[in-house]
Design a protein around this motif. Structure first.
Motif, PDB file in Angstrom:
ATOM      1  N   ALA A 184       0.835  -1.200   0.000  1.00  9.69           N
ATOM      2  CA  ALA A 184       0.000   0.000   0.000  1.00  9.69           C
ATOM      3  C   ALA A 184       0.873   1.256   0.000  1.00  9.69           C
ATOM      4  O   ALA A 184       0.640   2.198  -0.758  1.00  9.69           O
ATOM      5  CB  ALA A 184      -0.945   0.000   1.197  1.00  9.69           C
ATOM      6  N   GLY A 185       1.886   1.274   0.854  1.00 12.70           N
ATOM      7  CA  GLY A 185       2.779   2.418   0.918  1.00 12.70           C
ATOM      8  C   GLY A 185       3.564   2.614  -0.365  1.00 12.70           C
ATOM      9  O   GLY A 185       3.714   3.736  -0.860  1.00 12.70           O
ATOM     10  N   TRP A 186       4.052   1.531  -0.935  1.00 17.57           N
ATOM     11  CA  TRP A 186       4.853   1.603  -2.155  1.00 17.57           C
ATOM     12  C   TRP A 186       4.025   2.089  -3.338  1.00 17.57           C
ATOM     13  O   TRP A 186       4.489   2.888  -4.156  1.00 17.57           O
ATOM     14  CB  TRP A 186       5.446   0.229  -2.448  1.00 17.57           C
ATOM     15  N   MET A 187       2.773   1.646  -3.427  1.00 21.90           N
ATOM     16  CA  MET A 187       1.925   2.046  -4.544  1.00 21.90           C
ATOM     17  C   MET A 187       1.394   3.463  -4.381  1.00 21.90           C
ATOM     18  O   MET A 187       1.175   4.167  -5.364  1.00 21.90           O
ATOM     19  CB  MET A 187       0.760   1.056  -4.701  1.00 21.90           C
ATOM     20  N   THR A 188       1.206   3.897  -3.148  1.00 23.11           N
ATOM     21  CA  THR A 188       0.673   5.240  -2.890  1.00 23.11           C
ATOM     22  C   THR A 188       1.708   6.314  -3.191  1.00 23.11           C
ATOM     23  O   THR A 188       1.381   7.393  -3.700  1.00 23.11           O
ATOM     24  CB  THR A 188       0.223   5.346  -1.426  1.00 23.11           C
ATOM     25  N   GLN A 189       2.974   6.072  -2.839  1.00 24.08           N
ATOM     26  CA  GLN A 189       4.084   6.977  -3.116  1.00 24.08           C
ATOM     27  C   GLN A 189       4.016   8.301  -2.337  1.00 24.08           C
ATOM     28  O   GLN A 189       4.555   9.315  -2.782  1.00 24.08           O
ATOM     29  CB  GLN A 189       4.194   7.281  -4.615  1.00 24.08           C
ATOM     30  N   GLY A 190       3.331   8.278  -1.203  1.00 23.18           N
ATOM     31  CA  GLY A 190       3.365   9.441  -0.323  1.00 23.18           C
ATOM     32  C   GLY A 190       4.342   9.178   0.810  1.00 23.18           C
ATOM     33  O   GLY A 190       5.287   8.403   0.671  1.00 23.18           O
ATOM     34  N   LYS A 191       4.127   9.835   1.929  1.00 20.05           N
ATOM     35  CA  LYS A 191       4.920   9.517   3.126  1.00 20.05           C
ATOM     36  C   LYS A 191       4.407   8.198   3.704  1.00 20.05           C
ATOM     37  O   LYS A 191       3.199   7.988   3.810  1.00 20.05           O
ATOM     38  CB  LYS A 191       4.798  10.636   4.162  1.00 20.05           C
ATOM     39  N   THR A 192       5.329   7.334   4.088  1.00 16.49           N
ATOM     40  CA  THR A 192       4.946   6.060   4.691  1.00 16.49           C
ATOM     41  C   THR A 192       5.637   5.906   6.034  1.00 16.49           C
ATOM     42  O   THR A 192       6.861   6.052   6.126  1.00 16.49           O
ATOM     43  CB  THR A 192       5.316   4.868   3.790  1.00 16.49           C
ATOM     44  N   VAL A 193       4.849   5.633   7.063  1.00 15.79           N
ATOM     45  CA  VAL A 193       5.374   5.376   8.405  1.00 15.79           C
ATOM     46  C   VAL A 193       5.212   3.882   8.686  1.00 15.79           C
ATOM     47  O   VAL A 193       4.163   3.298   8.405  1.00 15.79           O
ATOM     48  CB  VAL A 193       4.603   6.201   9.462  1.00 15.79           C
ATOM     49  N   TYR A 194       6.272   3.275   9.235  1.00 12.39           N
ATOM     50  CA  TYR A 194       6.196   1.846   9.545  1.00 12.39           C
ATOM     51  C   TYR A 194       6.700   1.576  10.961  1.00 12.39           C
ATOM     52  O   TYR A 194       7.479   2.348  11.522  1.00 12.39           O
ATOM     53  CB  TYR A 194       6.990   1.013   8.531  1.00 12.39           C
ATOM     54  N   TYR A 195       6.238   0.469  11.536  1.00  9.79           N
ATOM     55  CA  TYR A 195       6.643   0.066  12.882  1.00  9.79           C
ATOM     56  C   TYR A 195       8.065  -0.487  12.826  1.00  9.79           C
ATOM     57  O   TYR A 195       8.349  -1.416  12.057  1.00  9.79           O
ATOM     58  CB  TYR A 195       5.669  -0.980  13.429  1.00  9.79           C
ATOM     59  N   LYS A 196       8.942   0.052  13.614  1.00 15.76           N
ATOM     60  CA  LYS A 196      10.368  -0.243  13.484  1.00 15.76           C
ATOM     61  C   LYS A 196      10.811  -1.530  14.180  1.00 15.76           C
ATOM     62  O   LYS A 196      11.964  -1.927  14.083  1.00 15.76           O
ATOM     63  CB  LYS A 196      11.203   0.932  14.010  1.00 15.76           C
ATOM     64  N   HIS A 197       9.891  -2.210  14.899  1.00 12.96           N
ATOM     65  CA  HIS A 197      10.265  -3.441  15.603  1.00 12.96           C
ATOM     66  C   HIS A 197       9.361  -4.609  15.193  1.00 12.96           C
ATOM     67  O   HIS A 197       8.617  -5.154  16.014  1.00 12.96           O
ATOM     68  CB  HIS A 197      10.167  -3.246  17.122  1.00 12.96           C
ATOM     69  N   PRO A 198       9.400  -5.016  13.905  1.00 13.53           N
ATOM     70  CA  PRO A 198       8.496  -6.102  13.473  1.00 13.53           C
ATOM     71  C   PRO A 198       8.872  -7.471  14.036  1.00 13.53           C
ATOM     72  O   PRO A 198       8.039  -8.370  14.055  1.00 13.53           O
ATOM     73  CB  PRO A 198       8.649  -6.097  11.948  1.00 13.53           C
ATOM     74  N   ALA A 199      10.122  -7.623  14.507  1.00 14.03           N
ATOM     75  CA  ALA A 199      10.571  -8.930  14.997  1.00 14.03           C
ATOM     76  C   ALA A 199      11.298  -8.781  16.330  1.00 14.03           C
ATOM     77  O   ALA A 199      12.016  -7.802  16.562  1.00 14.03           O
ATOM     78  CB  ALA A 199      11.491  -9.593  13.979  1.00 14.03           C
ATOM     79  N   THR A 200      11.100  -9.750  17.213  1.00 10.44           N
ATOM     80  CA  THR A 200      11.825  -9.781  18.487  1.00 10.44           C
ATOM     81  C   THR A 200      13.289 -10.139  18.224  1.00 10.44           C
ATOM     82  O   THR A 200      13.564 -11.138  17.539  1.00 10.44           O
ATOM     83  CB  THR A 200      11.210 -10.833  19.430  1.00 10.44           C
ATOM     84  N   PRO A 201      14.250  -9.334  18.723  1.00 11.94           N
ATOM     85  CA  PRO A 201      15.670  -9.629  18.488  1.00 11.94           C
ATOM     86  C   PRO A 201      16.048 -11.041  18.928  1.00 11.94           C
ATOM     87  O   PRO A 201      15.662 -11.489  20.012  1.00 11.94           O
ATOM     88  CB  PRO A 201      16.388  -8.571  19.343  1.00 11.94           C
ATOM     89  N   GLY A 202      16.776 -11.762  18.066  1.00 10.52           N
ATOM     90  CA  GLY A 202      17.212 -13.109  18.383  1.00 10.52           C
ATOM     91  C   GLY A 202      16.202 -14.197  18.100  1.00 10.52           C
ATOM     92  O   GLY A 202      16.509 -15.384  18.241  1.00 10.52           O
TER      93      GLY A 202
END
Length: 349
Positions: free
Chosen positions: A309-327
């Motif tokens: 959605a963000g890539w196709m929209t081409q506006g500003k995109t905000v994403y959650y920076k912790h999608p995975a637990t470290p390790g």
């Protein structure tokens, strides 16, 4: 040269069938032919290759024979399509780019989910009556560890042999030089786009003075009931979503947030229902995605649907920076976040 008059043969055949005995013999012959085809011919042609819909033209032996006798053909690229719409689109973008660079064909059947949702440019698919079963004829290239990062070695594979891929390949780096071309190809079918525009304009019309309104599409993906599952997938917490919305509220005077989620019960419980929020419910996945692309900017949580959605929209995109637990096992899929998340997007927590 012996010439056969078809009309004379058919005339003689009709005269022959006027005889009752001949007619019975003809019926018996047709029945025996049908039994032979069903029980013996089909079994012999399909035996040992249960995963392929074998057409005489495109099965493995036919391809091998064509190559052996020197018939020139464009080589093919196969990608194992799996998962939801976002994953399917990532696989397509990767496969299309590999094929495009090497003047090859991406095998994609007319019945594939993407051909139902998007207007694929016809001349790209002129040879795609190839059955997808031919992909089982080609050597398989596996993505070791199914890493979502970028593997430079895949850019330098030979062009003189068919290629088949199994993995995620979810990095924008593979197709960075072809993304405008890909956006042109991935145009929604008319019925999907019409439904999306109709709903979108109906939502805007409910807001007075919507001129100058900045629209932000919000896609909320929830993996499980818990914030982190045993594999290490992290759901974006409500604090992140509120933080991201406040970011846009501080940038623009008039905002409207269109929220999409298959976990709308969680959304209603955890996200304050202010006047600048509209919950979009009851649509199919392609209509939701098309509506998201009509907005000015994007807030994604986790997952490939929001990414697309963000890539196709081409506006500003905000994403959650912790999608995975470290390790965790899931974190191993992201050897390098910069390979997966598009440059210029804004990480938040």
């Amino acid at each position: 040269m012996v010439q056969i008059n078809v009309w004379n043969i058919s005339g003689h055949f009709r005269l022959l069938l006027q005889n009752r005995t001949a007619k019975k013999l003809a019926v018996i012959c047709m029945l025996l032919t049908g039994i032979y085809y069903t029980c013996f011919y089909q079994h012999s042609t399909h035996h040992d290759l249960p995963y392929q819909d074998l057409s005489e033209k495109y099965n493995c032996s036919s391809i091998a024979h064509m190559d052996k006798i020197g018939i020139k053909r464009n080589k093919s690229v196969c990608v194992k399509f799996a998962g939801g719409l976002g994953n399917q689109m990532f696989a397509f973008c990767f496969g299309y780019t590999i094929a495009r660079k090497k003047n090859m064909h991406l095998v994609l059947t007319r019945e594939h989910i993407l051909t139902q949702y998007f207007k694929l440019v016809p001349y790209h698919w002129k040879d795609y009556d190839l059955n997808a079963g031919i992909c089982g004829c080609f050597p398989l290239i596996k993505d070791k560890g199914f890493d979502c990062g970028y593997d430079k070695k895949l850019e330098h594979l030979p062009s003189d042999q068919d290629l088949s891929f199994l993995g995620f390949f979810q990095s924008w780096r593979y197709w960075k030089n072809y993304e405008n071309e890909l956006r042109q190809i991935l145009q929604f079918q008319d019925n999907i786009l019409h439904e999306a525009k109709s709903q979108f304009h109906n939502i805007l019309s409910k807001h007075k003075n919507y001129q100058g309104l900045t629209t932000i599409g919000v896609h909320i993906r929830r993996f499980e009931r818990y914030d982190t599952d045993e594999f290490g997938k992290n759901n974006a917490p409500k604090e992140y979503i509120i933080h991201a919305m406040d970011y846009f509220r501080n940038l623009y005077k008039k905002c409207l947030f269109l929220i999409f989620s298959i976990k709308m019960k969680w959304t209603k419980k955890n996200i304050p229902q202010t006047d600048d929020i509209f919950l979009v419910e009851g649509n199919s996945a392609p209509v939701d995605l098309a509506m998201l692309t009509l907005t000015n900017h994007t807030i994604m949580t986790v997952g490939t649907f929001g990414w697309m959605a963000g890539w196709m929209t081409q506006g500003k995109t905000v994403y959650y920076k912790h999608p995975a637990t470290p390790g965790s096992e899931f974190s191993k899929l992201y050897s390098n976040y910069s390979d997966h998340f598009y440059p210029g997007w804004i990480p938040m927590e």
